[in-house]
Design an enzyme around this catalytic site. Structure first.
Site, PDB file in Angstrom:
ATOM      1  N   ASP A   1       0.860  -1.196   0.000  1.00  0.00           N
ATOM      2  CA  ASP A   1       0.000   0.000   0.000  1.00  0.00           C
ATOM      3  C   ASP A   1       0.892   1.241   0.000  1.00  0.00           C
ATOM      4  O   ASP A   1       1.591   1.517   0.970  1.00  0.00           O
ATOM      5  CB  ASP A   1      -0.903  -0.034   1.243  1.00  0.00           C
ATOM      6  CG  ASP A   1      -1.870   1.137   1.275  1.00  0.00           C
ATOM      7  OD1 ASP A   1      -1.751   2.072   0.445  1.00  0.00           O
ATOM      8  OD2 ASP A   1      -2.755   1.115   2.161  1.00  0.00           O
TER       9      ASP A   1
ATOM     10  N   LYS B   1       1.374  15.718  -8.956  1.00  0.00           N
ATOM     11  CA  LYS B   1       2.032  15.410 -10.232  1.00  0.00           C
ATOM     12  C   LYS B   1       3.054  16.497 -10.602  1.00  0.00           C
ATOM     13  O   LYS B   1       4.090  16.186 -11.204  1.00  0.00           O
ATOM     14  CB  LYS B   1       0.991  15.245 -11.347  1.00  0.00           C
ATOM     15  CG  LYS B   1       0.088  14.033 -11.168  1.00  0.00           C
ATOM     16  CD  LYS B   1       0.840  12.711 -11.316  1.00  0.00           C
ATOM     17  CE  LYS B   1      -0.088  11.516 -11.437  1.00  0.00           C
ATOM     18  NZ  LYS B   1       0.592  10.246 -11.654  1.00  0.00           N
TER      19      LYS B   1
ATOM     20  N   TYR C   1      -4.226  16.510  -6.610  1.00  0.00           N
ATOM     21  CA  TYR C   1      -3.669  15.622  -7.646  1.00  0.00           C
ATOM     22  C   TYR C   1      -2.683  16.385  -8.537  1.00  0.00           C
ATOM     23  O   TYR C   1      -1.555  15.930  -8.770  1.00  0.00           O
ATOM     24  CB  TYR C   1      -4.819  15.040  -8.482  1.00  0.00           C
ATOM     25  CG  TYR C   1      -4.369  14.279  -9.718  1.00  0.00           C
ATOM     26  CD1 TYR C   1      -3.971  12.943  -9.633  1.00  0.00           C
ATOM     27  CD2 TYR C   1      -4.345  14.891 -10.975  1.00  0.00           C
ATOM     28  CE1 TYR C   1      -3.562  12.244 -10.769  1.00  0.00           C
ATOM     29  CE2 TYR C   1      -3.931  14.201 -12.110  1.00  0.00           C
ATOM     30  CZ  TYR C   1      -3.541  12.875 -12.004  1.00  0.00           C
ATOM     31  OH  TYR C   1      -3.128  12.193 -13.120  1.00  0.00           O
TER      32      TYR C   1
HETATM   33  N1  LIG Z   1      -5.923   7.146 -17.415  1.00  0.00           N
HETATM   34  C1  LIG Z   1      -5.518   8.229 -18.037  1.00  0.00           C
HETATM   35  O1  LIG Z   1      -6.054   8.597 -19.091  1.00  0.00           O
HETATM   36  C2  LIG Z   1      -4.399   9.049 -17.440  1.00  0.00           C
HETATM   37  C3  LIG Z   1      -4.299  10.399 -17.796  1.00  0.00           C
HETATM   38  C4  LIG Z   1      -3.261  11.146 -17.250  1.00  0.00           C
HETATM   39  C5  LIG Z   1      -2.348  10.561 -16.388  1.00  0.00           C
HETATM   40  N2  LIG Z   1      -2.479   9.247 -16.065  1.00  0.00           N
HETATM   41  C6  LIG Z   1      -1.493   8.655 -15.155  1.00  0.00           C
HETATM   42  O2  LIG Z   1      -1.088   7.407 -15.678  1.00  0.00           O
HETATM   43  C7  LIG Z   1      -0.839   6.473 -14.605  1.00  0.00           C
HETATM   44  C8  LIG Z   1      -1.683   5.226 -14.815  1.00  0.00           C
HETATM   45  O3  LIG Z   1      -3.039   5.639 -14.882  1.00  0.00           O
HETATM   46  P1  LIG Z   1      -4.253   4.612 -14.865  1.00  0.00           P
HETATM   47  O4  LIG Z   1      -5.448   5.460 -15.191  1.00  0.00           O
HETATM   48  O5  LIG Z   1      -3.949   3.428 -15.657  1.00  0.00           O
HETATM   49  O6  LIG Z   1      -4.250   4.098 -13.379  1.00  0.00           O
HETATM   50  P2  LIG Z   1      -4.838   4.800 -12.091  1.00  0.00           P
HETATM   51  O7  LIG Z   1      -6.314   4.495 -12.058  1.00  0.00           O
HETATM   52  O8  LIG Z   1      -4.415   6.226 -12.018  1.00  0.00           O
HETATM   53  O9  LIG Z   1      -4.074   4.020 -10.970  1.00  0.00           O
HETATM   54  C9  LIG Z   1      -4.538   2.774 -10.612  1.00  0.00           C
HETATM   55  C10 LIG Z   1      -3.390   1.980 -10.074  1.00  0.00           C
HETATM   56  O10 LIG Z   1      -2.858   2.606  -8.905  1.00  0.00           O
HETATM   57  C11 LIG Z   1      -2.768   1.614  -7.901  1.00  0.00           C
HETATM   58  N3  LIG Z   1      -2.986   2.213  -6.588  1.00  0.00           N
HETATM   59  C12 LIG Z   1      -3.984   3.050  -6.212  1.00  0.00           C
HETATM   60  N4  LIG Z   1      -3.904   3.295  -4.882  1.00  0.00           N
HETATM   61  C13 LIG Z   1      -2.818   2.591  -4.430  1.00  0.00           C
HETATM   62  C14 LIG Z   1      -2.226   2.417  -3.152  1.00  0.00           C
HETATM   63  N5  LIG Z   1      -2.718   2.987  -2.036  1.00  0.00           N
HETATM   64  N6  LIG Z   1      -1.136   1.630  -3.064  1.00  0.00           N
HETATM   65  C15 LIG Z   1      -0.632   1.022  -4.153  1.00  0.00           C
HETATM   66  N7  LIG Z   1      -1.150   1.142  -5.391  1.00  0.00           N
HETATM   67  C16 LIG Z   1      -2.240   1.911  -5.522  1.00  0.00           C
HETATM   68  C17 LIG Z   1      -3.874   0.616  -8.203  1.00  0.00           C
HETATM   69  O11 LIG Z   1      -3.544  -0.640  -7.642  1.00  0.00           O
HETATM   70  P3  LIG Z   1      -4.676  -1.745  -7.283  1.00  0.00           P
HETATM   71  O12 LIG Z   1      -5.635  -1.786  -8.459  1.00  0.00           O
HETATM   72  O13 LIG Z   1      -3.916  -2.999  -7.101  1.00  0.00           O
HETATM   73  O14 LIG Z   1      -5.332  -1.298  -6.018  1.00  0.00           O
HETATM   74  C18 LIG Z   1      -3.862   0.606  -9.711  1.00  0.00           C
HETATM   75  O15 LIG Z   1      -2.902  -0.303 -10.180  1.00  0.00           O
HETATM   76  C19 LIG Z   1      -1.182   7.222 -13.328  1.00  0.00           C
HETATM   77  O16 LIG Z   1       0.004   7.737 -12.765  1.00  0.00           O
HETATM   78  C20 LIG Z   1      -2.087   8.354 -13.791  1.00  0.00           C
HETATM   79  O17 LIG Z   1      -2.040   9.495 -12.945  1.00  0.00           O
HETATM   80  C21 LIG Z   1      -3.488   8.475 -16.559  1.00  0.00           C
END
Ligand SMILES: NC(=O)c1ccc[n+]([C@@H]2O[C@H](COP(=O)([O-])OP(=O)(O)OC[C@H]3O[C@@H](n4cnc5c(N)ncnc54)[C@H](OP(=O)(O)O)[C@@H]3O)[C@@H](O)[C@H]2O)c1
Length: 247
Positions: A63, A160, A156
């Site tokens: 975590d 970042k 957030y």
């Molecule tokens: N999605 C987009 O379009 C977008 C846009 C801009 C930036 N980003 C960035 O890209 C990256 C990936 O984004 P995403 O949308 O695929 O994922 P996300 O929804 O931002 O992150 C989900 C992930 O974070 C983990 N997580 C959340 N809380 C946690 C905690 N307390 N301890 C450990 N792990 C934790 C989750 O693990 P579990 O599922 O195992 O709990 C999951 O693997 C992120 O850094 C996000 O900010 C994404």
């Protein structure tokens, strides 16, 4: 970096973009540590997919809201099971839409602990475990919003923005052995629980007139791992949305 025989640790890699990065790095030859928090079954499934590709895979739950202990857990398990770590991708995050009015100290603590302090302490452990005669890469997944003012997602955005500063500072502190870069995604995947239409309504305001996909983030990760003269950079993969401020 030739990834054959190397080990990549990707946080938040049981699901979503982190998972896509893990599979792409396995396809490129790396053995993989899948870090996760709650997605236990998805972590097992992702490890199984990596093993089917002929690479070694392990999973470790930690975590990141307890960043020092999580970093210790992740790297002690990686060193025990895979014996080395050459690449660290900090992808796990939380994305809460909080403004000045209504945001609580708990909101701040969670965004900063998971999105900023955890990458700091994971980078510290990664650097400690990398022998001085080997090179490594840290890639931080930020957000184009980190470089823009805007309303909403305030803790957030600041987490970042801090991760961008951490990227630049570590690029200096860890050179020449470790390259440290960041990728700033735009509209790639909708938040959990939302469907693709959540993002597609934004596409009119994106200069390239479409949303992106996780493979485009993976290609940028591979570009950075193959770029021996790039450090301290933030690459936007956002279809130009970073230039418009999302207007
Ligand atoms: N999605 C987009 O379009 C977008 C846009 C801009 C930036 N980003 C960035 O890209 C990256 C990936 O984004 P995403 O949308 O695929 O994922 P996300 O929804 O931002 O992150 C989900 C992930 O974070 C983990 N997580 C959340 N809380 C946690 C905690 N307390 N301890 C450990 N792990 C934790 C989750 O693990 P579990 O599922 O195992 O709990 C999951 O693997 C992120 O850094 C996000 O900010 C994404």
């Amino acid at each position: 970096m030739n990834l054959e025989g190397k080990v990549a640790v990707i946080t938040g890699s049981a699901v979503r973009i982190g998972r896509a990065i893990a599979l792409a790095l396995a396809d490129a030859g790396a053995d993989i540590c899948i870090h996760y928090n709650s997605s236990d079954q998805a972590a097992r499934d992702t490890c199984a997919e990596i093993e089917q590709r002929g690479r070694m895979a392990m999973q470790v739950s930690a975590d990141l809201s307890d960043p020092v202990s999580a970093a210790e857990t992740v790297f002690s398990e990686v060193m025990t099971e895979l014996g080395r770590a050459d690449v660290l991708v900090n992808s796990a995050s939380v994305f809460e839409n909080k403004q000045l009015k209504g945001a609580t100290e708990a909101d701040w603590d969670s965004q900063l602990d998971i999105n900023l302090k955890a990458p700091f302490f994971l980078s510290q452990k990664f650097a400690e475990h990398l022998p001085s005669d080997r090179s490594g890469h840290i890639i931080n997944i930020v957000d184009w919003r980190a470089n823009r003012a805007g309303i909403g997602h305030l803790p957030y955005r600041i987490s970042k923005a801090g991760l961008v500063t951490l990227t630049e500072c570590l690029a200096l502190e860890l050179a020449p052995g470790i390259q440290v870069n960041a990728i700033a995604p735009g509209a790639i995947l909708p938040p959990p629980g939302e469907d693709r239409s959540y993002l597609e309504q934004r596409s009119g305001g994106i200069p390239l007139k479409r949303v992106g996909n996780p493979e485009e983030i993976c290609r940028t990760v591979l570009y950075l791992l193959n770029s021996e003269f790039v450090t301290g950079e933030v690459i936007s993969v956002a279809g130009g949305e970073q230039l418009t401020g999302g207007a």
